[in-house]
Write a protein that holds these residues in place. Structure first.
Motif, PDB file in Angstrom:
ATOM      1  N   VAL A  56       0.838  -1.202   0.000  1.00 50.51           N
ATOM      2  CA  VAL A  56       0.000   0.000   0.000  1.00 50.51           C
ATOM      3  C   VAL A  56       0.870   1.249   0.000  1.00 50.51           C
ATOM      4  CG1 VAL A  56      -1.645   1.342   1.375  1.00 50.51           C
ATOM      5  CG2 VAL A  56      -1.970  -1.124   1.110  1.00 50.51           C
ATOM      6  N   LEU A  57       1.910   1.264   0.793  1.00 50.01           N
ATOM      7  CA  LEU A  57       2.787   2.433   0.881  1.00 50.01           C
ATOM      8  C   LEU A  57       3.500   2.699  -0.447  1.00 50.01           C
ATOM      9  CD1 LEU A  57       4.335   1.871   4.427  1.00 50.01           C
ATOM     10  CD2 LEU A  57       2.501   3.444   3.784  1.00 50.01           C
ATOM     11  N   ASP A  58       3.851   1.638  -1.158  1.00 50.77           N
ATOM     12  CA  ASP A  58       4.517   1.813  -2.459  1.00 50.77           C
ATOM     13  C   ASP A  58       3.618   2.526  -3.462  1.00 50.77           C
ATOM     14  OD1 ASP A  58       6.972   0.760  -1.813  1.00 50.77           O
ATOM     15  OD2 ASP A  58       6.459  -1.283  -2.425  1.00 50.77           O
ATOM     16  N   ARG A  59       2.311   2.452  -3.238  1.00 52.49           N
ATOM     17  CA  ARG A  59       1.362   3.088  -4.161  1.00 52.49           C
ATOM     18  C   ARG A  59       0.937   4.470  -3.669  1.00 52.49           C
ATOM     19  NH1 ARG A  59      -2.929  -1.655  -5.292  1.00 52.49           N
ATOM     20  NH2 ARG A  59      -3.731  -0.137  -6.824  1.00 52.49           N
ATOM     21  N   MET A  60       1.586   4.949  -2.615  1.00 55.52           N
ATOM     22  CA  MET A  60       1.344   6.303  -2.100  1.00 55.52           C
ATOM     23  C   MET A  60       2.680   7.045  -2.033  1.00 55.52           C
ATOM     24  SD  MET A  60      -1.404   5.682   0.975  1.00 55.52           S
ATOM     25  CE  MET A  60      -3.031   5.003   0.666  1.00 55.52           C
ATOM     26  N   PRO A  61       3.239   7.389  -3.154  1.00 55.99           N
ATOM     27  CA  PRO A  61       4.617   7.907  -3.189  1.00 55.99           C
ATOM     28  C   PRO A  61       4.803   9.258  -2.518  1.00 55.99           C
ATOM     29  CG  PRO A  61       3.551   8.133  -5.331  1.00 55.99           C
ATOM     30  CD  PRO A  61       2.629   7.296  -4.494  1.00 55.99           C
ATOM     31  N   ASN A  62       3.734  10.016  -2.315  1.00 55.05           N
ATOM     32  CA  ASN A  62       3.860  11.351  -1.720  1.00 55.05           C
ATOM     33  C   ASN A  62       3.595  11.368  -0.214  1.00 55.05           C
ATOM     34  OD1 ASN A  62       4.344  12.582  -4.281  1.00 55.05           O
ATOM     35  ND2 ASN A  62       2.153  12.427  -4.711  1.00 55.05           N
ATOM     36  N   LEU A  63       3.343  10.218   0.353  1.00 49.66           N
ATOM     37  CA  LEU A  63       2.957  10.146   1.752  1.00 49.66           C
ATOM     38  C   LEU A  63       4.100  10.558   2.673  1.00 49.66           C
ATOM     39  CD1 LEU A  63       0.301   9.306   3.143  1.00 49.66           C
ATOM     40  CD2 LEU A  63       1.331   7.060   3.545  1.00 49.66           C
ATOM     41  N   ARG A  64       3.782  11.411   3.655  1.00 51.04           N
ATOM     42  CA  ARG A  64       4.794  11.880   4.621  1.00 51.04           C
ATOM     43  C   ARG A  64       4.470  11.489   6.056  1.00 51.04           C
ATOM     44  NH1 ARG A  64       5.131  18.066   4.055  1.00 51.04           N
ATOM     45  NH2 ARG A  64       6.597  17.739   5.773  1.00 51.04           N
ATOM     46  N   ILE A  65       3.178  11.303   6.365  1.00 52.00           N
ATOM     47  CA  ILE A  65       2.772  11.070   7.752  1.00 52.00           C
ATOM     48  C   ILE A  65       1.577  10.115   7.786  1.00 52.00           C
ATOM     49  CG2 ILE A  65       1.487  13.263   7.624  1.00 52.00           C
ATOM     50  CD1 ILE A  65       2.728  11.747  10.930  1.00 52.00           C
ATOM     51  N   ILE A  66       1.632   9.135   8.676  1.00 48.70           N
ATOM     52  CA  ILE A  66       0.501   8.259   8.976  1.00 48.70           C
ATOM     53  C   ILE A  66       0.140   8.498  10.431  1.00 48.70           C
ATOM     54  CG2 ILE A  66      -0.355   5.881   9.124  1.00 48.70           C
ATOM     55  CD1 ILE A  66       1.900   5.107   7.167  1.00 48.70           C
ATOM     56  N   SER A  67      -1.127   8.778  10.703  1.00 48.89           N
ATOM     57  CA  SER A  67      -1.587   8.997  12.072  1.00 48.89           C
ATOM     58  C   SER A  67      -2.591   7.912  12.439  1.00 48.89           C
ATOM     59  CB  SER A  67      -2.239  10.371  12.217  1.00 48.89           C
ATOM     60  OG  SER A  67      -2.702  10.572  13.545  1.00 48.89           O
ATOM     61  N   ARG A  68      -2.324   7.201  13.533  1.00 51.56           N
ATOM     62  CA  ARG A  68      -3.197   6.109  13.974  1.00 51.56           C
ATOM     63  C   ARG A  68      -4.263   6.636  14.913  1.00 51.56           C
ATOM     64  NH1 ARG A  68      -4.635   1.632  17.050  1.00 51.56           N
ATOM     65  NH2 ARG A  68      -6.723   1.450  16.217  1.00 51.56           N
ATOM     66  N   VAL A  69      -5.492   6.243  14.660  1.00 48.42           N
ATOM     67  CA  VAL A  69      -6.613   6.573  15.540  1.00 48.42           C
ATOM     68  C   VAL A  69      -6.590   5.559  16.679  1.00 48.42           C
ATOM     69  CG1 VAL A  69      -9.092   6.992  15.689  1.00 48.42           C
ATOM     70  CG2 VAL A  69      -7.881   7.379  13.524  1.00 48.42           C
ATOM     71  N   GLY A  70      -5.738   5.795  17.670  1.00 43.08           N
ATOM     72  CA  GLY A  70      -5.577   4.864  18.774  1.00 43.08           C
ATOM     73  C   GLY A  70      -4.128   4.836  19.240  1.00 43.08           C
ATOM     74  N   ILE A  71      -3.891   4.006  20.249  1.00 44.51           N
ATOM     75  CA  ILE A  71      -2.553   3.916  20.827  1.00 44.51           C
ATOM     76  C   ILE A  71      -1.690   2.906  20.093  1.00 44.51           C
ATOM     77  CG2 ILE A  71      -1.236   3.355  22.909  1.00 44.51           C
ATOM     78  CD1 ILE A  71      -3.592   4.380  24.555  1.00 44.51           C
ATOM     79  N   GLY A  72      -2.209   1.698  19.905  1.00 39.18           N
ATOM     80  CA  GLY A  72      -1.449   0.658  19.213  1.00 39.18           C
ATOM     81  C   GLY A  72      -1.336   0.959  17.722  1.00 39.18           C
ATOM     82  N   TYR A  73      -0.323   0.405  17.095  1.00 42.72           N
ATOM     83  CA  TYR A  73      -0.119   0.672  15.659  1.00 42.72           C
ATOM     84  C   TYR A  73       0.352  -0.579  14.928  1.00 42.72           C
ATOM     85  CZ  TYR A  73       4.339   1.629  18.018  1.00 42.72           C
ATOM     86  OH  TYR A  73       5.439   1.560  18.824  1.00 42.72           O
ATOM     87  N   ASP A  74      -0.077  -1.757  15.417  1.00 38.67           N
ATOM     88  CA  ASP A  74       0.376  -3.004  14.808  1.00 38.67           C
ATOM     89  C   ASP A  74      -0.248  -3.269  13.448  1.00 38.67           C
ATOM     90  OD1 ASP A  74      -1.424  -3.324  17.352  1.00 38.67           O
ATOM     91  OD2 ASP A  74      -2.181  -4.803  15.923  1.00 38.67           O
ATOM     92  N   MET A  75      -1.257  -2.498  13.037  1.00 41.51           N
ATOM     93  CA  MET A  75      -1.822  -2.654  11.701  1.00 41.51           C
ATOM     94  C   MET A  75      -1.012  -1.911  10.636  1.00 41.51           C
ATOM     95  SD  MET A  75      -3.009  -0.158  13.556  1.00 41.51           S
ATOM     96  CE  MET A  75      -4.158  -1.133  14.526  1.00 41.51           C
ATOM     97  N   ILE A  76      -0.001  -1.176  11.069  1.00 38.74           N
ATOM     98  CA  ILE A  76       0.858  -0.418  10.156  1.00 38.74           C
ATOM     99  C   ILE A  76       2.222  -1.092  10.079  1.00 38.74           C
ATOM    100  CG2 ILE A  76       1.961   1.813   9.720  1.00 38.74           C
ATOM    101  CD1 ILE A  76      -0.272   3.048  11.526  1.00 38.74           C
TER     102      ILE A  76
END
Length: 322
Positions: free
Chosen positions: A61-81
């Motif tokens: 998924v990240l390879d198809r978002m070449p301009n991405l600079r920041i991912i913000s998780r709605v929550g404390i854990g981030y194991d889905m990223i």
């Protein structure tokens, strides 16, 4: 100047607070039609920021978002990223670690005390017409003679440890990243994880979910626990091997469990945990209060706003810029 586009992958909270907060800051924000990777990649091809709750954010998924600079998780854990993949691509990953600290700590202590005093069994007995104080199951403990082991001494674990200590429990803390002096200053004893597990009358989990901590509590570690011990988990479901836990409860080796999180959610209809009276269950609700519900989406959106403004945010992968 082009307005940065922020994609919201998914969110099961009511309303459109995330998008509204982003738009009020002058950003362009849209929510994906679904959390499917193709939908995210198509809509997010030009995204500068991504806000995610449960959608798997993989390297593909990240390879198809070449301009991405920041991912913000709605929550404390981030194991889905896939944080490693994000770091390799120079993408910051932030979470929302402060929105429900009080709630989760309070829920944890409530679960500890509910099982430590045998309240569910007392309640069932009274409703069935039995009036017998000395029949508490699984426990009716005196705190000063009872050991609570806390795995993880972060924002939530440290409050739980201090709260249990204030109630009179002996508290052991296992956290390789927490200074021993800080643990001692809270009136607790620093120990290694195997010792904390083996000595616990009540074991409560407050560690992040990683490959190293997945099934941290498994059949092997449960075998080292005291007969009748209690396991409490308000952190991440996969920290516990649920099959091994259920087997140990059925056999009587463990006395009880109190669980707010599960390996798969919602908890499967066929889960053996549903049929065990000594298990206290709640629906991943430890985080909830009206105040936390209001704070969470705002915090997640503000991470993106502040990051793009060059301000400090709670980054979980500080090496992303290296």
């Amino acid at each position: 100047m082009t307005t940065p586009f922020i994609l919201v992958s998914d969110c099961d909270l009511p309303g459109t607070v995330i998008e509204d907060t982003l738009r009020s800051a002058g950003l362009h924000a849209e929510r994906a039609a679904s959390p499917a990777s193709d939908d995210l990649a198509t809509l997010g091809a030009d995204a500068t920021g991504l806000v995610v709750q449960w959608a798997p954010i993989t390297a593909e998924v990240l390879d198809r978002m070449p301009n991405l600079r920041i991912i913000s998780r709605v929550g404390i854990g981030y194991d889905m990223i896939d944080v490693e993949a994000a770091t390799a691509r120079g993408i910051a990953v932030a979470n929302t670690p402060s929105y429900c600290i009080e709630e989760v700590a309070a829920h944890t202590i409530a679960m500890i005390m509910t099982q430590a005093r045998g309240l569910p069994a007392y309640d069932r007995a009274v409703r069935a017409g039995t009036w017998k104080a000395v029949d508490a199951r699984p426990l009716a403990v005196r705190p000063s003679t009872t050991t609570v082991s806390v795995l993880g001494f972060g924002r939530i674990g440290s409050i739980v440890a201090r709260g249990c200590r204030a109630l009179g429990f002996r508290v052991l803390v296992a956290d390789p990243y927490a200074p021993a002096d800080g643990i001692r200053s809270a009136g607790c004893e620093p120990v290694e994880i195997p010792d904390a597990v083996a000595q616990a009358d009540i074991l409560t989990l407050h560690v992040p979910l990683t490959e190293a901590t997945r099934h941290l509590i498994d059949a092997e570690s449960i075998a080292t626990m005291k007969p009748g011990a209690v396991v409490v988990n308000t952190c991440r479901g996969p920290l516990v091997d649920e099959r091994a836990l259920a087997d140990a409860l059925r056999s009587g080796h463990l006395g009880a469990a109190a669980l707010d999180v599960f390996d798969g959610e919602p908890l499967a209809d066929g889960s053996p945990l549903r049929d065990l009276d000594q298990v206290l269950l709640s629906p991943h609700a430890a985080w909830f209060s009206p105040e936390a519900l209001a704070d969470l989406p705002v915090h997640a959106a503000e991470n993106v706003i502040r990051f793009l403004a060059g301000e400090s945010v709670p980054i979980v992968n500080p090496a992303y810029a290296g």
